[in-house]
Design a protein around this motif. Structure first.
Motif, mmCIF file in Angstrom:
data_model
loop_
_atom_site.group_PDB
_atom_site.id
_atom_site.type_symbol
_atom_site.label_atom_id
_atom_site.label_comp_id
_atom_site.label_asym_id
_atom_site.label_seq_id
_atom_site.Cartn_x
_atom_site.Cartn_y
_atom_site.Cartn_z
ATOM 1 N N ASN A 142 0.831 -1.207 0.000
ATOM 2 C CA ASN A 142 0.000 0.000 0.000
ATOM 3 C C ASN A 142 0.865 1.256 0.000
ATOM 4 O O ASN A 142 0.531 2.253 -0.645
ATOM 5 N N LEU A 143 1.971 1.222 0.729
ATOM 6 C CA LEU A 143 2.890 2.357 0.750
ATOM 7 C C LEU A 143 3.514 2.576 -0.631
ATOM 8 O O LEU A 143 3.633 3.717 -1.099
ATOM 9 N N LEU A 144 3.897 1.487 -1.291
ATOM 10 C CA LEU A 144 4.456 1.606 -2.640
ATOM 11 C C LEU A 144 3.422 2.168 -3.608
ATOM 12 O O LEU A 144 3.735 3.008 -4.460
ATOM 13 N N SER A 145 2.175 1.721 -3.474
ATOM 14 C CA SER A 145 1.101 2.228 -4.327
ATOM 15 C C SER A 145 0.881 3.720 -4.106
ATOM 16 O O SER A 145 0.581 4.462 -5.048
ATOM 17 N N SER A 146 1.034 4.181 -2.869
ATOM 18 C CA SER A 146 0.808 5.596 -2.562
ATOM 19 C C SER A 146 1.832 6.503 -3.229
ATOM 20 O O SER A 146 1.591 7.705 -3.403
ATOM 21 N N LEU A 147 3.001 5.962 -3.611
ATOM 22 C CA LEU A 147 4.021 6.762 -4.287
ATOM 23 C C LEU A 147 3.535 7.260 -5.649
ATOM 24 O O LEU A 147 4.086 8.226 -6.191
ATOM 25 N N ALA A 148 2.511 6.624 -6.198
ATOM 26 C CA ALA A 148 1.957 7.074 -7.482
ATOM 27 C C ALA A 148 1.390 8.485 -7.363
ATOM 28 O O ALA A 148 1.387 9.241 -8.344
ATOM 29 N N THR A 149 0.909 8.874 -6.181
ATOM 30 C CA THR A 149 0.430 10.243 -5.962
ATOM 31 C C THR A 149 1.572 11.230 -6.170
ATOM 32 O O THR A 149 1.421 12.270 -6.825
ATOM 33 N N PHE A 150 2.716 10.918 -5.600
ATOM 34 C CA PHE A 150 3.911 11.758 -5.712
ATOM 35 C C PHE A 150 4.342 11.881 -7.172
ATOM 36 O O PHE A 150 4.642 12.982 -7.660
ATOM 37 N N VAL A 151 4.352 10.761 -7.891
ATOM 38 C CA VAL A 151 4.757 10.757 -9.297
ATOM 39 C C VAL A 151 3.790 11.585 -10.143
ATOM 40 O O VAL A 151 4.202 12.406 -10.975
ATOM 41 N N GLY A 152 2.487 11.383 -9.923
ATOM 42 C CA GLY A 152 1.488 12.129 -10.677
ATOM 43 C C GLY A 152 1.583 13.627 -10.431
ATOM 44 O O GLY A 152 1.479 14.432 -11.368
ATOM 45 N N ALA A 153 1.797 14.016 -9.180
ATOM 46 C CA ALA A 153 1.907 15.436 -8.840
ATOM 47 C C ALA A 153 3.138 16.060 -9.480
ATOM 48 O O ALA A 153 3.085 17.180 -10.009
ATOM 49 N N LEU A 154 4.251 15.347 -9.450
ATOM 50 C CA LEU A 154 5.501 15.866 -10.005
ATOM 51 C C LEU A 154 5.402 16.049 -11.519
ATOM 52 O O LEU A 154 5.782 17.097 -12.066
ATOM 53 N N LEU A 155 4.867 15.049 -12.203
ATOM 54 C CA LEU A 155 4.721 15.155 -13.656
ATOM 55 C C LEU A 155 3.743 16.265 -14.028
ATOM 56 O O LEU A 155 3.984 17.037 -14.964
ATOM 57 N N ALA A 156 2.632 16.356 -13.287
ATOM 58 C CA ALA A 156 1.620 17.363 -13.593
ATOM 59 C C ALA A 156 2.163 18.776 -13.407
ATOM 60 O O ALA A 156 1.844 19.681 -14.183
ATOM 61 N N TYR A 157 2.992 18.978 -12.395
ATOM 62 C CA TYR A 157 3.539 20.320 -12.140
ATOM 63 C C TYR A 157 4.321 20.818 -13.350
ATOM 64 O O TYR A 157 4.138 21.953 -13.796
ATOM 65 N N PHE A 158 5.202 20.001 -13.888
ATOM 66 C CA PHE A 158 6.036 20.444 -15.001
ATOM 67 C C PHE A 158 5.255 20.501 -16.315
ATOM 68 O O PHE A 158 5.580 21.309 -17.193
ATOM 69 N N MET A 159 4.205 19.683 -16.445
ATOM 70 C CA MET A 159 3.401 19.733 -17.662
ATOM 71 C C MET A 159 2.428 20.902 -17.631
ATOM 72 O O MET A 159 2.259 21.629 -18.606
ATOM 73 N N LEU A 160 1.773 21.108 -16.472
ATOM 74 C CA LEU A 160 0.748 22.138 -16.378
ATOM 75 C C LEU A 160 1.338 23.538 -16.328
ATOM 76 O O LEU A 160 0.644 24.512 -16.623
ATOM 77 N N SER A 161 2.609 23.653 -15.943
ATOM 78 C CA SER A 161 3.215 24.983 -15.866
ATOM 79 C C SER A 161 3.225 25.666 -17.233
ATOM 80 O O SER A 161 3.218 26.894 -17.317
ATOM 81 N N SER A 162 3.217 24.879 -18.294
ATOM 82 C CA SER A 162 3.168 25.445 -19.644
ATOM 83 C C SER A 162 1.787 25.313 -20.270
ATOM 84 O O SER A 162 1.583 25.705 -21.417
ATOM 85 N N LEU A 163 0.841 24.760 -19.538
ATOM 86 C CA LEU A 163 -0.527 24.575 -20.045
ATOM 87 C C LEU A 163 -1.537 25.046 -18.998
ATOM 88 O O LEU A 163 -2.406 24.299 -18.578
ATOM 89 N N GLN A 164 -1.411 26.302 -18.585
ATOM 90 C CA GLN A 164 -2.260 26.833 -17.524
ATOM 91 C C GLN A 164 -3.737 26.823 -17.890
ATOM 92 O O GLN A 164 -4.599 26.766 -17.012
ATOM 93 N N GLU A 165 -4.040 26.879 -19.194
ATOM 94 C CA GLU A 165 -5.452 26.914 -19.593
ATOM 95 C C GLU A 165 -6.182 25.621 -19.266
ATOM 96 O O GLU A 165 -7.422 25.579 -19.265
ATOM 97 N N TRP A 166 -5.431 24.545 -18.979
ATOM 98 C CA TRP A 166 -6.057 23.272 -18.624
ATOM 99 C C TRP A 166 -6.450 23.192 -17.152
ATOM 100 O O TRP A 166 -7.200 22.309 -16.758
ATOM 101 N N THR A 167 -5.953 24.118 -16.343
ATOM 102 C CA THR A 167 -6.195 24.040 -14.909
ATOM 103 C C THR A 167 -7.679 24.057 -14.545
ATOM 104 O O THR A 167 -8.124 23.226 -13.737
ATOM 105 N N PRO A 168 -8.511 24.980 -15.084
ATOM 106 C CA PRO A 168 -9.945 24.954 -14.732
ATOM 107 C C PRO A 168 -10.625 23.629 -15.062
ATOM 108 O O PRO A 168 -11.457 23.142 -14.289
ATOM 109 N N MET A 169 -10.261 23.022 -16.188
ATOM 110 C CA MET A 169 -10.869 21.748 -16.562
ATOM 111 C C MET A 169 -10.444 20.632 -15.614
ATOM 112 O O MET A 169 -11.254 19.770 -15.251
ATOM 113 N N LEU A 170 -9.186 20.657 -15.185
ATOM 114 C CA LEU A 170 -8.726 19.646 -14.244
ATOM 115 C C LEU A 170 -9.385 19.828 -12.881
ATOM 116 O O LEU A 170 -9.701 18.847 -12.199
#
Length: 259
Positions: A177-205
């Motif tokens: 379960n702890l290993l599975s929870s690391l997916a939250t960290f991975v998703g947040a990290l990837l989203a930060y660098f992707m969304l920083s250049s795609l701010q218009e997607w933030t309201p939809m997310l």
């Protein structure tokens, strides 16, 4: 702290707290006490969706597009849940259809592994939603993160129990379960660098995050409360749901005043 630091702290710390909290609950609390957590989580999810996420999404996005995203999101989560059910229960003698459901022996880890795969995907999406909320504002990110943690504890508790029933030891279930929870960290990290250049997607997310919370609360959690229909249980459930909503409301006010 910087936005990235907040995102990493909430995604990593939140995932860790959810799993450890669920393990502690499974070890210490009775089934009736777990219902208290579920009722509170419903209120926290609905409060975060209607009092924080949707207002921010509507403020910075097109209203019709935002509400349409919520509708599509709810339908999407319904279809995804159906696909999981069909995959897990594709013949009439499976556990869902069997009158002896819940009375079977260990399945040699099969259902446990399925739970881990599904939970990892869910945690990844939670990380993306946390990042989107923090990129809108620190206040919204904290409220969203707290609401996700609130509903993750009873969900992780259910996953923990499924893993044990599937043949995992308590220690092994906790580690996976702890290993599975690391997916939250991975998703947040990837989203930060992707969304920083795609701010218009933030309201939809944000709208999609609201749809996720509404669906989980209404479709997955509330039906379980109907198993206890007596007046005392109903009053208790309504009170705890109201407490969950109120906690999000006052947390939003507190963070808004401090911002």
């Amino acid at each position: 702290m910087s936005t990235l630091a907040w995102i990493l702290l909430m995604s990593f710390g939140g995932g860790l707290l959810s799993v450890l909290g669920a393990a502690l609950v499974a070890r210490q609390l009775s089934p009736s006490a777990v219902t208290l957590l579920v009722s509170y989580a419903i209120g926290a999810l609905l409060g975060a969706a209607f009092l924080e996420l949707l207002p921010h999404a509507l403020e910075h996005g097109d209203p019709a597009r935002t509400t349409g995203t919520v509708l599509v999101g709810i339908l999407l989560f319904f279809v995804l849940e159906k696909l999981v059910l069909w995959r897990h229960c594709h013949h009439e003698h499976c556990e869902t259809h069997s009158p002896e459901a819940g009375q079977h022996d260990h399945d040699h880890g099969r259902s446990g592994l399925m739970i881990l795969v599904g939970d990892s995907f869910h945690n990844f999406v939670d990380g993306v939603l946390i990042a989107a909320a923090f990129m809108e504002s620190t206040e919204l990110g904290i409220v969203t993160g707290l609401a996700i943690i609130a509903h993750e504890i009873p969900q992780e508790l259910g996953d923990f129990i499924v893993l044990i029933n599937s043949g995992f030891s308590r220690a092994r279930a906790l580690v996976f379960n702890l290993l599975s929870s690391l997916a939250t960290f991975v998703g947040a990290l990837l989203a930060y660098f992707m969304l920083s250049s795609l701010q218009e997607w933030t309201p939809m997310l944000l709208a999609l995050a609201a749809a996720s919370m509404i669906y989980v609360a209404v479709a997955d959690l509330i039906p379980g409360l109907h198993r206890r229909a007596e007046l005392r249980a109903t009053v208790q459930q309504v009170s705890l749901i109201a407490l969950g909503v109120a906690s999000i409301f006052f947390m939003g006010m507190l963070l808004g005043d401090a911002a």
